[in-house]
Write a protein that holds these residues in place. Sequence first.
Motif, mmCIF file in Angstrom:
data_model
loop_
_atom_site.group_PDB
_atom_site.id
_atom_site.type_symbol
_atom_site.label_atom_id
_atom_site.label_comp_id
_atom_site.label_asym_id
_atom_site.label_seq_id
_atom_site.Cartn_x
_atom_site.Cartn_y
_atom_site.Cartn_z
ATOM 1 N N VAL A 178 0.772 -1.157 -0.283
ATOM 2 C CA VAL A 178 -0.075 0.082 -0.116
ATOM 3 C C VAL A 178 0.693 1.416 -0.165
ATOM 4 O O VAL A 178 0.655 2.330 -0.567
ATOM 5 N N GLU A 179 1.916 1.069 0.616
ATOM 6 C CA GLU A 179 2.796 2.128 0.542
ATOM 7 C C GLU A 179 3.312 2.712 -0.658
ATOM 8 O O GLU A 179 3.637 4.102 -0.869
ATOM 9 N N ARG A 180 3.245 1.877 -1.389
ATOM 10 C CA ARG A 180 4.116 1.904 -3.064
ATOM 11 C C ARG A 180 2.829 1.988 -4.036
ATOM 12 O O ARG A 180 3.097 1.953 -5.393
ATOM 13 N N SER A 181 1.516 2.062 -3.499
ATOM 14 C CA SER A 181 0.464 1.977 -4.410
ATOM 15 C C SER A 181 0.259 3.195 -5.404
ATOM 16 O O SER A 181 -0.113 2.741 -6.324
ATOM 17 N N ALA A 208 -2.154 3.544 4.129
ATOM 18 C CA ALA A 208 -2.844 4.458 2.844
ATOM 19 C C ALA A 208 -2.954 5.988 3.109
ATOM 20 O O ALA A 208 -2.600 6.854 2.290
ATOM 21 N N ARG A 209 -2.897 6.392 4.257
ATOM 22 C CA ARG A 209 -2.800 7.875 4.594
ATOM 23 C C ARG A 209 -1.413 8.335 4.477
ATOM 24 O O ARG A 209 -1.425 9.292 3.904
ATOM 25 N N ALA A 210 -0.512 7.338 4.807
ATOM 26 C CA ALA A 210 0.798 7.847 4.672
ATOM 27 C C ALA A 210 1.279 8.148 3.233
ATOM 28 O O ALA A 210 2.250 8.697 2.841
ATOM 29 N N THR A 243 -16.894 -12.229 8.163
ATOM 30 C CA THR A 243 -15.950 -13.017 7.275
ATOM 31 C C THR A 243 -14.507 -12.356 7.598
ATOM 32 O O THR A 243 -13.574 -12.870 7.455
ATOM 33 N N GLY A 244 -14.598 -11.047 7.709
ATOM 34 C CA GLY A 244 -13.364 -10.170 7.629
ATOM 35 C C GLY A 244 -13.574 -8.821 7.385
ATOM 36 O O GLY A 244 -14.686 -8.288 7.644
ATOM 37 N N TYR A 245 -12.251 -8.038 7.196
ATOM 38 C CA TYR A 245 -12.286 -6.537 7.143
ATOM 39 C C TYR A 245 -11.803 -6.254 5.741
ATOM 40 O O TYR A 245 -10.903 -6.941 5.132
ATOM 41 N N LEU A 246 -12.206 -5.182 5.121
ATOM 42 C CA LEU A 246 -11.748 -4.519 3.895
ATOM 43 C C LEU A 246 -11.511 -3.367 4.097
ATOM 44 O O LEU A 246 -12.279 -2.534 4.712
ATOM 45 N N VAL A 247 -10.615 -2.808 3.347
ATOM 46 C CA VAL A 247 -10.093 -1.307 3.330
ATOM 47 C C VAL A 247 -10.001 -1.012 1.793
ATOM 48 O O VAL A 247 -9.424 -1.727 1.070
ATOM 49 N N PHE A 248 -10.701 0.106 1.672
ATOM 50 C CA PHE A 248 -10.805 0.628 0.138
ATOM 51 C C PHE A 248 -10.311 2.094 0.091
ATOM 52 O O PHE A 248 -10.518 2.728 1.063
ATOM 53 N N ALA A 249 -9.427 2.442 -0.956
ATOM 54 C CA ALA A 249 -9.202 3.738 -1.014
ATOM 55 C C ALA A 249 -8.724 3.843 -2.509
ATOM 56 O O ALA A 249 -9.013 3.097 -3.424
ATOM 57 N N ARG A 250 -8.644 5.103 -2.887
ATOM 58 C CA ARG A 250 -8.505 5.757 -4.189
ATOM 59 C C ARG A 250 -6.921 6.505 -4.230
ATOM 60 O O ARG A 250 -6.705 7.054 -3.550
ATOM 61 N N ARG A 251 -6.471 6.181 -5.608
ATOM 62 C CA ARG A 251 -5.269 7.222 -5.756
ATOM 63 C C ARG A 251 -5.770 8.451 -6.243
ATOM 64 O O ARG A 251 -6.524 8.805 -6.873
#
Length: 251
Positions: A178-181, A208-210, A243-251
């Motif tokens: 994610v740091e290099r996304s 993702a914030r960083a 079932t789980g956790y999901l994180v979504f983001a946009r560039r």
Amino acid sequence: MHVLLVRDDREYLLAPGERLETDLGILEVPSDPTSGETVETHIGEAFTIREPRLPDFFDHFERTGAPMMPRDAGLVLGETGAGSGDRVLDAGTGTGVLAAYLANAGADVLTYERDEGFAENARENFERADLADAVEVRAGDLTDEIDSLLEEGTADDGDASVPFDVLTLDTQDAPAVVERSPELLVEGGALAVYSPFVEATREVVEAARAAGLREIRARETIQRDLDVDERGTRPSTRGVGHTGYLVFARR
């Protein structure tokens, strides 16, 4: 191409020409099977041929651990908008469920799996689902391959579709990717990260914030079945809704 042979609560996934042997007898799948066609075993027991849809393959994929559930894969598709013409970079192939859903939606998928045995199993699953042409499986750790992957995209004969439209991760080292996304995603490209643990979810959000991503959202996926009978309708007390956790983001 594979087809389903269905009878009551029985269901078998086979290729044309393959042989089915059960307590109801033996039959060979026709070389040119037709959905809805009835075939009989050598003792006259009937099965119906059905063309499988992608959710059917969830039950018939050869599994290498706990696969992502279709409802989570559906949420990834809905939130990222992945579809026809998109290039998706995926890591943590596993059984191949998420990559299969992405490919079925029309995306071209490049997926990384650290375990060579898991990678080969996933390739066979994509063959079963007739999605092998849409999914490239590479054995390796995406974290270690990012630089070489980016070099492919800048070489004269490289893949001009790097960076990617969508990045999906189901790996323990997801925060490092994610740091290099921003290097991996086009402007406006979508990120989706799945994790079974809430602690890892926080690490992904912080990464993702960083990285300067926007529209960052973290969600827990919970779904309850309903029991419907003559007495009434109520949430089922069986099974686990989470079932789980999901994180979504946009560039």
